[in-house]
Design an enzyme around this catalytic site. Sequence first.
Site, PDB file in Angstrom:
ATOM      1  N   LYS A  35       0.808  -1.256  -0.093  1.00  7.57           N
ATOM      2  CA  LYS A  35       0.015   0.227  -0.103  1.00  7.57           C
ATOM      3  C   LYS A  35       0.681   1.324   0.035  1.00  7.57           C
ATOM      4  O   LYS A  35       0.576   2.209  -0.722  1.00  7.57           O
ATOM      5  CB  LYS A  35      -0.817  -0.016   1.198  1.00  7.57           C
ATOM      6  N   THR A  36       1.872   1.184   0.923  1.00  5.83           N
ATOM      7  CA  THR A  36       2.857   2.378   0.794  1.00  5.83           C
ATOM      8  C   THR A  36       3.547   2.697  -0.530  1.00  5.83           C
ATOM      9  O   THR A  36       3.932   3.485  -0.908  1.00  5.83           O
ATOM     10  CB  THR A  36       3.593   2.445   1.822  1.00  5.83           C
ATOM     11  N   ASP A 220      -2.287   7.850   3.975  1.00 10.98           N
ATOM     12  CA  ASP A 220      -2.236   6.525   4.272  1.00 10.98           C
ATOM     13  C   ASP A 220      -2.790   6.227   5.652  1.00 10.98           C
ATOM     14  O   ASP A 220      -3.227   6.921   6.503  1.00 10.98           O
ATOM     15  CB  ASP A 220      -0.628   6.492   4.599  1.00 10.98           C
ATOM     16  N   GLU A 221      -2.935   4.648   5.631  1.00 13.00           N
ATOM     17  CA  GLU A 221      -3.563   4.132   6.808  1.00 13.00           C
ATOM     18  C   GLU A 221      -4.991   5.016   7.068  1.00 13.00           C
ATOM     19  O   GLU A 221      -5.339   5.288   8.252  1.00 13.00           O
ATOM     20  CB  GLU A 221      -2.780   4.203   7.987  1.00 13.00           C
ATOM     21  N   GLN A 251      -7.895  -3.970   8.640  1.00 14.37           N
ATOM     22  CA  GLN A 251      -7.069  -3.746   9.760  1.00 14.37           C
ATOM     23  C   GLN A 251      -7.522  -2.725  10.559  1.00 14.37           C
ATOM     24  O   GLN A 251      -6.374  -1.813  11.125  1.00 14.37           O
ATOM     25  CB  GLN A 251      -5.779  -3.659   8.899  1.00 14.37           C
ATOM     26  N   ARG A 606       1.206 -10.902  10.323  1.00  9.92           N
ATOM     27  CA  ARG A 606       2.563 -10.584  10.513  1.00  9.92           C
ATOM     28  C   ARG A 606       3.195 -11.570   9.951  1.00  9.92           C
ATOM     29  O   ARG A 606       4.619 -11.561  10.036  1.00  9.92           O
ATOM     30  CB  ARG A 606       2.677 -10.144  11.782  1.00  9.92           C
TER      31      ARG A 606
END
Length: 722
Positions: A35-36, A220-221, A251, A606
């Site tokens: 995503k980043t 972002d996020e 998330q 993770r």
Amino acid sequence: MDVTHIIESLNDAQRQAVTAPSQSMLVLAGAGSGKTRVLVHRIAWMIKTQDLSPQSILAVTFTNKAAAEMRGRIETLLDHPVQGMWVGTFHGLAHRLLRRHAHEAGLPEAFQVIDSDDQLRMIKRLLKALALDEARWPPRQVQGYINAQKEEGRRAQHIAESGDLYQRQMLTLYREYEQICVRSGLVDFAELLLRVHELLRDNEQLLQFYKQRFLHVHVDEFQDTNTIQYAWLRLLTEGKNNLFVVGDDDQSIYGWRGAKIENIFSFQSDYPNHLVVRLEQNYRSTANILNAANALIANNQGRMGKELWTDDSDGEPISLYAAFNEQDEAYFVVERIKKWVELGGLRSEAAILYRSNVQSRLFEERLMSGGIPYRVYGGLRFFERAEIKNALAYLHLIANANNDAAFERVINIPNRGIGPKTIEDLRSVARDERISLWQAASKVVTSGAVTARTVRVLNSFIDVINNVVEQAEGLALYEKVQQVVEHTGLIDFHKKEKGEKGEARVENLQELVNAARQFDYEEDNAEGLNELDLFLAHAALESGETQGDQYDDCVQLMTLHSAKGLEFKLVFIVGVEEGLFPSPRSIEDPGRLEEERRLCYVGITRAMQILYLSYAESRRIYGRDTYPTCSRFIKEIPSEQIQEIRMGATISRPVSVAKSGRSSRLQKTAFQLGQRVSHAKFGEGVVLQVEGEGAQERVQVNFTAVGMKWLMLAYAKLEAIA
């Protein structure tokens, strides 16, 4: 103009998001899907293909570290610096706007930012001043109330009086707290965001200026934004169709601190001409891990929907360990980490994730006894250490003597003989006359109403501050910091501490001087502001970040919340039990339960290669013995993805309690396969299997009421039914 290098490494979905025409867009990015990467490449693509100035770009993320990495990656793609681009956290960018427009925002030019710790100290002093019992009005609860109101955009004056005593008292505390902040020129983290929203909302000319400047806004996020953050994003982009957000509804795990998963859904109605792009290809985990995560999260309702997949192999099945108790669980985890290292793995590639910090102790003890280095992630950061906060408090007083939080922190550090009674008298004068503690001290020493000794000790403090202010005039930032650590007595104070702790504190103070020397005072960020004020704001904003730095080769211990954004080859998610994970408060609340499931999804994703889930069949926690059942989250993972494992050699045989050598804790009778037994909590059942020996001996019982359970004979207190 050749721009192929910007998109050549992207997959199809990533390329679609990066190269789409200018419009509002929601990139729904699954865990490990890049995503980043998409956000960075989108900004570089827009600058190159539309010949944009970097000054027309606003990019927002949630940590200073992420913001610095984003800026660096953009510059690498463009092969030149991006001077003038606003890239930062919500709080950092809000601070920058308020520094530029302090007057319009109703703030003094020299306003100072306080972190959560200093905010809590102020609230404790306020409670004391109002003679309120902290046991009845917990300071953290008051802090949470104040911040929650600000994050929803509500000032104390906007909240209607209530007949409820609790609400009335909280509102009173909010009002008093606001007055202290105004009087002292202090701004907390929540205030930064609220004040910027009010600044843009109430100043049309200023709003139009920034709407014209920021032609493209990137976030972002996005799933972690709260009400006030989304509100000022809306102000900046309303009518412009230029908001590009990257997030993942699966998330969203910070509802407890104000994040609104609803913002992702609101985006779709607030920006009707938006485009949605899903990033579902995962570059982190094996197929088995992803399939487990997909199956788990599918149990949540109202998702936007996506399915993670990978070109990687299936990998190892997810391992499930049913521990006898919490000690056995810790022993098992540490033994598996030892095996990992023996086979060539690094300790830093292994992480132990837990729902609550209280769970870390046993793992720490077991790791220490095994001689295995470890780090508890999210420990005190540099700017949060006591000696650093003391030095920063002196710097705050140099910048603004009316900072009550700083004044009270160091008035008697080092010890000057200024006792609690004198400080309380100063508080009383400040409260009665609506002045700062510094002004109260100056007033008291000239009033003739106190003893000569009180005048002497207060003057000693006042003189220290005035002398440092005078000596620091015209010096470089790092020289001002050096003046403070040397001439306030802090260095000598900590040198007197015995052992390594004192030495470490002195070294940290010297490192603060070095930090000031290296402080990046960017001209395009300075806006003509005082360098000391910017450094102090930088320190406050850094202390608000929860994620730790990179460590040496140590096993990583952390809560599941802290693990977001990280990845490890070997992951243990421990304590996966009903009443622990999901937590007790979430079990009866569908909304909270879904957030807990998202937290489990984050934990699972993770893991890159190997994932262990564990639970204990008996656990002593919060001072009491419990007999938890396996978490529903484990049951929601398909059985074909899970492999149950046992520790060491096991046996299945009839066993005699008398032969085991245990004493009066157990009934003096033989348990055999097929034996009917009774348990105080689980009722009646049938013994199906016995395994282990000595203190580790346990039995598997099929209980009529609760089904299969493994119980340790040393603790289960089973009774045979004739």
